[in-house]
Design a protein around this motif. Structure first.
Motif, mmCIF file in Angstrom:
data_model
loop_
_atom_site.group_PDB
_atom_site.id
_atom_site.type_symbol
_atom_site.label_atom_id
_atom_site.label_comp_id
_atom_site.label_asym_id
_atom_site.label_seq_id
_atom_site.Cartn_x
_atom_site.Cartn_y
_atom_site.Cartn_z
ATOM 1 N N ARG A 209 -52.308 -7.374 -25.793
ATOM 2 C CA ARG A 209 -53.020 -7.004 -24.573
ATOM 3 C C ARG A 209 -52.059 -6.744 -23.414
ATOM 4 O O ARG A 209 -52.140 -5.719 -22.741
ATOM 5 C CB ARG A 209 -54.018 -8.096 -24.204
ATOM 6 C CG ARG A 209 -54.640 -7.844 -22.831
ATOM 7 C CD ARG A 209 -55.511 -8.981 -22.375
ATOM 8 N NE ARG A 209 -55.801 -8.811 -20.951
ATOM 9 C CZ ARG A 209 -57.005 -8.846 -20.414
ATOM 10 N NH1 ARG A 209 -58.048 -9.048 -21.176
ATOM 11 N NH2 ARG A 209 -57.169 -8.690 -19.115
ATOM 12 N N TYR A 240 -60.813 -5.737 -22.483
ATOM 13 C CA TYR A 240 -61.563 -6.473 -21.468
ATOM 14 C C TYR A 240 -62.793 -7.156 -22.076
ATOM 15 O O TYR A 240 -63.118 -8.301 -21.731
ATOM 16 C CB TYR A 240 -62.002 -5.523 -20.347
ATOM 17 C CG TYR A 240 -60.927 -5.217 -19.337
ATOM 18 C CD1 TYR A 240 -60.177 -6.235 -18.742
ATOM 19 C CD2 TYR A 240 -60.670 -3.895 -18.944
ATOM 20 C CE1 TYR A 240 -59.199 -5.948 -17.803
ATOM 21 C CE2 TYR A 240 -59.692 -3.605 -18.010
ATOM 22 C CZ TYR A 240 -58.958 -4.634 -17.435
ATOM 23 O OH TYR A 240 -57.984 -4.359 -16.498
ATOM 24 N N GLU A 243 -61.992 -10.274 -23.927
ATOM 25 C CA GLU A 243 -61.669 -11.376 -23.017
ATOM 26 C C GLU A 243 -62.855 -11.762 -22.137
ATOM 27 O O GLU A 243 -62.707 -12.544 -21.193
ATOM 28 C CB GLU A 243 -60.483 -10.968 -22.133
ATOM 29 C CG GLU A 243 -59.196 -10.682 -22.896
ATOM 30 C CD GLU A 243 -58.706 -11.897 -23.660
ATOM 31 O OE1 GLU A 243 -58.855 -13.027 -23.132
ATOM 32 O OE2 GLU A 243 -58.185 -11.720 -24.780
ATOM 33 N N GLU A 245 -64.329 -10.087 -19.957
ATOM 34 C CA GLU A 245 -64.275 -9.510 -18.612
ATOM 35 C C GLU A 245 -65.200 -8.294 -18.606
ATOM 36 O O GLU A 245 -64.764 -7.139 -18.586
ATOM 37 C CB GLU A 245 -62.835 -9.137 -18.263
ATOM 38 C CG GLU A 245 -61.913 -10.343 -18.170
ATOM 39 C CD GLU A 245 -60.505 -9.963 -17.767
ATOM 40 O OE1 GLU A 245 -60.342 -9.402 -16.656
ATOM 41 O OE2 GLU A 245 -59.567 -10.205 -18.542
#
Length: 768
Positions: A209, A240, A243, A245
């Motif tokens: 990442r 994203y 994770e 997000e």
């Protein structure tokens, strides 16, 4: 607190697997990324094809069902790009083989040849087809050698696994570094762009990442904003999402949705706001109104097109996203309409509607917010395709019975819309719907207005090729029901029937012909020669022909034992009279097994007309007292076989009578007719009375008993409306009169023993 839109998203995405590792099967560039409804409004008319999967559908995506094209989406463009780069140094077949087929071993061998000069079968093969020493061919192979290594984890084939699919992770750090080094070192702009994309792809599948984001931030400004750029951006969105997000992930997907039409369906599929906070955070990230509009465009796909359209129109009235959302809005409005001209009442009875009743019901279903919004935007005239909004407004006016306003709008559309076939057809269709909807009572004058379009709908369009997406079928069906309702209201049962031939549902047949007066009225109409244009159209779309009616009359006359009339009707049934029976209709068996009779050897095959003329001959012989036993027995078999219980069901099955393997598949008058064995029983009784010996009498008694058995069950189940309502029960071995006489007086016959051997029912009765 999640709003309704977000709740729907969560529900939707809990039902499908998140395909964050889906890619395409193109070794160099693989990356991550028919419900039908009644409609007169074809979204393909003006909306770009990239939006097509997002059109309204009962499936996940319109036309494609599920998003499974990860492995093939960019194959054609990838091949074209490389062919352009190689400029004829390799033909299309070779380029396709190396890019898209199973060429990994060949690539490895040629790559090794460049390093070691060691030849292999693959090298020899391709040396004769390619100039391996050419620098561009070498660049191609060098690129493929690295790209195909990433492909070992990027290609996904487990689309429909019910078990969790392990995520593949690339573990070749040296390969990843080699790809990035090639990006840094190459001067060729084409290769540099390709290696840039492959670098991000390699980082993604290696789960690097930090390296991916660092590389992107350092190089983004130098990269052309082409398809490869936005495909790479989707990798970052995937990071994203992994994770959690979600706001950043959704924001990037919206950017891809807006800027890369080729990836619209992928972006929409992977758009997953988790709650209101995520949604607002994504909106806050948008750098301009276009990006905000893109976020609302995807939101509108999942929930509340009205709100999404309102927001986008405020932000960017020229946005093409507005157009696809409009088609969804109009198609949803259509879904609420009743096109059937019938209504289910509280008693579950289906009631036919008049035109006035149907219009009134549908008018109430027009959402005032939808009409107001479309009116506002259409009148503003500031969208990219104002004629599309005008056309939609005109259609809503028609549904609202504002026919004059609709025509004014359509006249405006005609002057501004592009001159293409589908657009012209769409406008013509909606104008037709408006023109027919104006008619509350048919007259010679208003018939002229619609006659040309009716012929277009019913006869010309079904033959036309090249525009399969054009939605005209609903207008064709609706117009028939509309005209039928008008004729029904005026008392013209024949014309109503011609336009509303909807009786043959699940083989039910057509009950219009159960009334003798209606049947004769239809025959009179079909045989008259001075039909109006609309009457000719009505006859042309009607499935039942004069021959079908004559055949039906022949069947009914046969079941009434009026054979001379049956023959005359059958002679007027055109080719139907030549329909051949599957089995011999004059044979009588111990067991009722029509499949067995159909498979048995038949010395003579009978057509329906042959069958009737043979019956007439036998009846004449009986009247003359010639071979009474034989002819009576054969007639008993004939009339038995044309019932549901015999081997000649083909005799009565038709468009009018219906079709089915169970008597309950037929309406009551037909069911009663085809289960009535009284004629067969009468002739078996005649044969019994004319029999010359006990063997003959035994056979007649058994055949009579079969008729008695059928009559018993007919009466027992007469109150049952559906085959599924028949209760489970033990078999009742009833002592039918024929069985009693057969057991009491003919147990010494050979035929009795044959019955014992074949009929388990009779055997159980005898032994109980």
């Amino acid at each position: 607190m999640k709003n309704q839109f977000l709740s729907k998203l969560l529900l939707f995405f809990s039902a499908v697997l998140l395909m964050v590792y889906g890619i395409i099967y193109a070794c160099s560039d693989g990356d991550y990324n028919n419900f039908s409804f009644d409609s007169n409004f074809t979204p393909e008319t003006f909306v770009d094809t990239s939006y097509e999967p997002l059109f309204l559908s009962g499936d996940v995506f319109y036309s494609i069902g599920f998003e499974v094209n990860y492995n093939t989406r960019f194959n054609e463009s990838i091949q074209n790009d490389w062919e352009t780069y190689l400029k004829g140094k390799a033909d299309s077949a070779a380029v396709r083989y190396f890019l898209l087929d199973s060429s990994a071993i060949a690539v490895q061998d040629i790559y090794a040849f460049y390093k070691t000069k060691k030849s292999t079968k693959n090298v020899v093969k391709w040396e004769s087809k390619l100039k391996l020493s050419d620098p561009k061919i070498k660049n191609f192979i060098d690129f493929l050698y690295l790209a195909k290594q990433i492909e070992t984890v990027s290609v996904n084939t487990d689309y429909w696994s019910y078990d969790p699919v392990p995520v593949k992770k690339f573990k070749g750090a040296q390969t990843v570094k080699a790809i990035e080094n090639n990006y840094k070192n190459t001067k060729d702009t084409f290769l540099k762009n390709r290696y840039w994309f492959q670098t991000l792809k390699a980082y993604f599948y290696s789960d690097y990442r930090k390296e991916a984001f660092d590389f992107f931030q350092k190089t983004e400004a130098t990269v052309p904003k082409n398809v490869l750029y936005y495909r790479a951006l989707s990798y970052l969105a995937g990071f994203y999402y992994k994770e959690k997000e979600y706001a950043k992930s959704n924001y990037l997907y919206a950017v891809v949705f807006d800027k890369c039409p080729e990836m619209r369906v992928v972006s929409a599929y992977n758009f997953h706001p988790q709650d209101e906070k995520d949604w607002n955070a994504s909106l806050a990230m948008a750098k301009d109104n276009k990006e905000k509009a893109a976020l609302w465009a995807i939101q509108g796909y999942y929930k509340d097109e009205v709100r999404a359209i309102e927001k986008i129109f405020e932000l960017d009235p020229k946005s093409t996203h507005l157009d696809y959302l409009l088609t969804r809005l109009i198609n949803k409005t259509e879904q609420n309409m009743n096109h059937s001209f019938s209504k289910t009442e509280q008693s579950n009875a289906i009631k036919k509607q008049t035109v006035t009743e149907n219009k009134s019901d549908n008018k109430k279903k027009i959402d005032a917010k939808v009409l107001g919004l479309v009116t506002k935007i259409a009148e503003a005239g500031t969208t990219a395709q104002p004629y599309l909004w005008d056309m939609a407004l005109g259609y809503l006016y028609t549904l609202r019975e504002d026919f004059a306003k609709a025509e004014v709008v359509y006249a405006k559309v005609e002057q501004k819309m592009p001159a293409k076939k589908l657009a012209n057809y769409q406008l013509r269709l909606l104008r037709f719907v408006n023109n027919l909807s104006k008619i509350g009572k048919l007259s010679a004058q208003n018939e002229k207005i619609i006659i040309k379009d009716l012929n277009w709908l019913y006869h010309e369009l079904p033959k036309e090729k090249g525009i399969p997406e054009f939605r005209y079928q609903n207008a064709a069906n609706w117009s028939k029901k509309y005209l039928a309702a008008l004729y029904r209201a005026s008392g013209n049962r024949v014309m109503a029937e011609l336009f509303d031939d909807a009786n043959d549902y699940w083989g039910y047949g057509n009950n219009f012909y159960d009334a003798t007066a209606d049947l004769q009225a239809m025959k009179d109409f079909l045989t008259k020669t001075n039909k109006t244009d609309l009457e000719q159209v009505a006859q042309s779309v009607y499935d039942v022909k004069l021959a079908d009616i004559n055949n039906f009359q022949a069947v009914k006359a046969t079941f009434k034992n009026d054979i001379p009339a049956a023959i005359e009707f059958m002679k007027q049934s055109d080719s139907l009279q030549n329909t051949v029976f599957y089995g011999n209709p004059f044979n009588g068996s111990i067991k009722d097994c029509h499949d067995c009779d159909h498979a048995a050897y038949q010395k003579k095959k009978y057509s329906q007309l042959d069958f009737l003329t043979t019956i007439k001959t036998m009846q004449d012989k009986i009247a003359a007292k010639e071979e009474v036993y034989t002819n009576s027995l054969l007639l008993g078999n004939a009339f038995y076989n044309i019932t549901h219980f015999g081997n000649a069901r083909i005799f009565y099955e038709s468009k009018i009578s219906g079709y089915g393997s169970s008597p309950y598949s037929f309406r009551a008058p037909i069911k009663n007719m085809i289960t009535d064995c009284s004629l067969a029983k009468m002739y078996y009784q005649k044969a019994f009375e004319a029999a010359n010996n006990k063997e003959q009498k035994a056979k007649c008694l058994y055949m009579i008993a079969k008729c008695e058995r059928n009559e018993y069950y007919n009466k027992k189940y007469s109150a049952i409306a559906n085959v599924w309502e028949i209760p489970e029960e033990k078999v009742n071995f009833i002592a039918f009169d024929g069985f009693v006489k057969l057991k009491t007086s003919y147990s010494d016959t050979k035929y009795y023993q044959e019955v014992i051997g074949e009929c388990g029912y009779f055997r159980t009765y005898v032994n109980q």
